[in-house]
Design a protein around this motif. Structure first.
Motif, PDB file in Angstrom:
ATOM      1  N   MET A   1       0.806  -1.212   0.000  1.00  0.00           N
ATOM      2  CA  MET A   1       0.000   0.000   0.000  1.00  0.00           C
ATOM      3  C   MET A   1       0.841   1.264   0.000  1.00  0.00           C
ATOM      4  O   MET A   1       0.364   2.327   0.370  1.00  0.00           O
ATOM      5  N   PRO A   4      -0.418   5.109  -3.311  1.00  0.00           N
ATOM      6  CA  PRO A   4      -1.891   5.153  -3.346  1.00  0.00           C
ATOM      7  C   PRO A   4      -2.470   5.062  -4.749  1.00  0.00           C
ATOM      8  O   PRO A   4      -3.672   4.859  -4.911  1.00  0.00           O
ATOM      9  N   SER A   9      -3.695  -0.602  -3.970  1.00  0.00           N
ATOM     10  CA  SER A   9      -4.073   0.396  -2.974  1.00  0.00           C
ATOM     11  C   SER A   9      -5.496   0.886  -3.192  1.00  0.00           C
ATOM     12  O   SER A   9      -6.258   1.062  -2.238  1.00  0.00           O
ATOM     13  N   ASP A  34       3.882   6.907   2.937  1.00  0.00           N
ATOM     14  CA  ASP A  34       3.547   5.512   3.221  1.00  0.00           C
ATOM     15  C   ASP A  34       2.624   5.424   4.427  1.00  0.00           C
ATOM     16  O   ASP A  34       1.635   4.689   4.426  1.00  0.00           O
ATOM     17  N   ASN A  37      -0.979   6.636   3.762  1.00  0.00           N
ATOM     18  CA  ASN A  37      -1.818   5.672   3.054  1.00  0.00           C
ATOM     19  C   ASN A  37      -2.420   4.652   4.020  1.00  0.00           C
ATOM     20  O   ASN A  37      -3.557   4.228   3.866  1.00  0.00           O
ATOM     21  N   PHE A  41      -6.355   4.050   4.920  1.00  0.00           N
ATOM     22  CA  PHE A  41      -7.002   2.736   4.944  1.00  0.00           C
ATOM     23  C   PHE A  41      -7.770   2.537   6.247  1.00  0.00           C
ATOM     24  O   PHE A  41      -8.889   2.016   6.258  1.00  0.00           O
TER      25      PHE A  41
END
Length: 201
Positions: A1, A4, A9, A34, A37, A41
């Motif tokens: 992930m 994005p 992702s 990182d 992201n 989520f």
């Protein structure tokens, strides 16, 4: 992930679920992107908003602003759990010994040169308030650490063959292991390293 924009992702971020959980390593050492992201989520509001994240976290942290760092620490404290070695291993109390070793020539001069460049670059950025790329910072820092372990870890010359004796750390380690094995102690010696290539030597 990490990215994005990848299909993976996009699919993961679009999942519908009542509960969400991320298992990860150390995203902060790669980039704040990182980490963002993962927060997107998990749907931790209002930090999923790109504008708020950049204004309150990413830009201040890159500029070494204590407020941005404190905000990031507060966010992570509220959403993360750390697994410690003590929770999965039954280890005796740790005893640390600091051993100062000199790098072998000519690697000592290369280290001094790289260290000076590192200090000048990131020290100047911090003093002037200019932002710096955290991924670049940690990447250069890891290079310095690897050079201390063995020059082959950072030299980009695959045709050159290096000997383990060129590393002061390995020479000292081998000497210590010989003393341990000759001592007659009924025990085991376990060698840890963050760098797989270093262990392969």
């Amino acid at each position: 992930m990490k990215d994005p924009k990848t299909n993976r992702s996009i699919v993961l971020l679009g999942l519908k679920a009542q509960r969400r959980l991320c298992l990860t390593g150390t995203p902060l050492q790669n980039s704040l992107g990182d980490l963002h992201n993962l927060i997107r989520f998990l749907r931790i509001e209002p930090w999923t908003n790109n504008s708020i994240w950049k204004q309150c976290v990413e830009v201040p942290v890159q500029r070494c602003d204590p407020r941005g760092i404190l905000t990031l620490q507060t966010i992570m404290k509220g959403i993360s759990m750390r697994r410690l070695k003590t929770t999965v291993l039954d280890l005796p109390e740790k005893v640390e010994s600091v051993i100062n070793l000199e790098l072998k020539a000519p690697w000592d001069q290369l280290y001094k040169k790289n260290h000076e460049q590192f200090s000048i670059q990131f020290g100047k950025n911090r003093a002037t308030g200019n932002g710096w790329n955290s991924a670049e910072f940690f990447g250069d820092l890891v290079d310095l650490r690897q050079l201390c372990n063995h020059p082959a870890l950072v030299m980009d010359d695959p045709g050159t063959k290096y000997s383990w004796t060129e590393s002061s750390k390995i020479v000292n380690l081998v000497q210590d292991l010989k003393v341990f094995l000759r001592s007659g102690i009924n025990g085991r010696a376990v060698i840890f390293s963050e760098f797989k290539r270093f262990l392969e030597m």
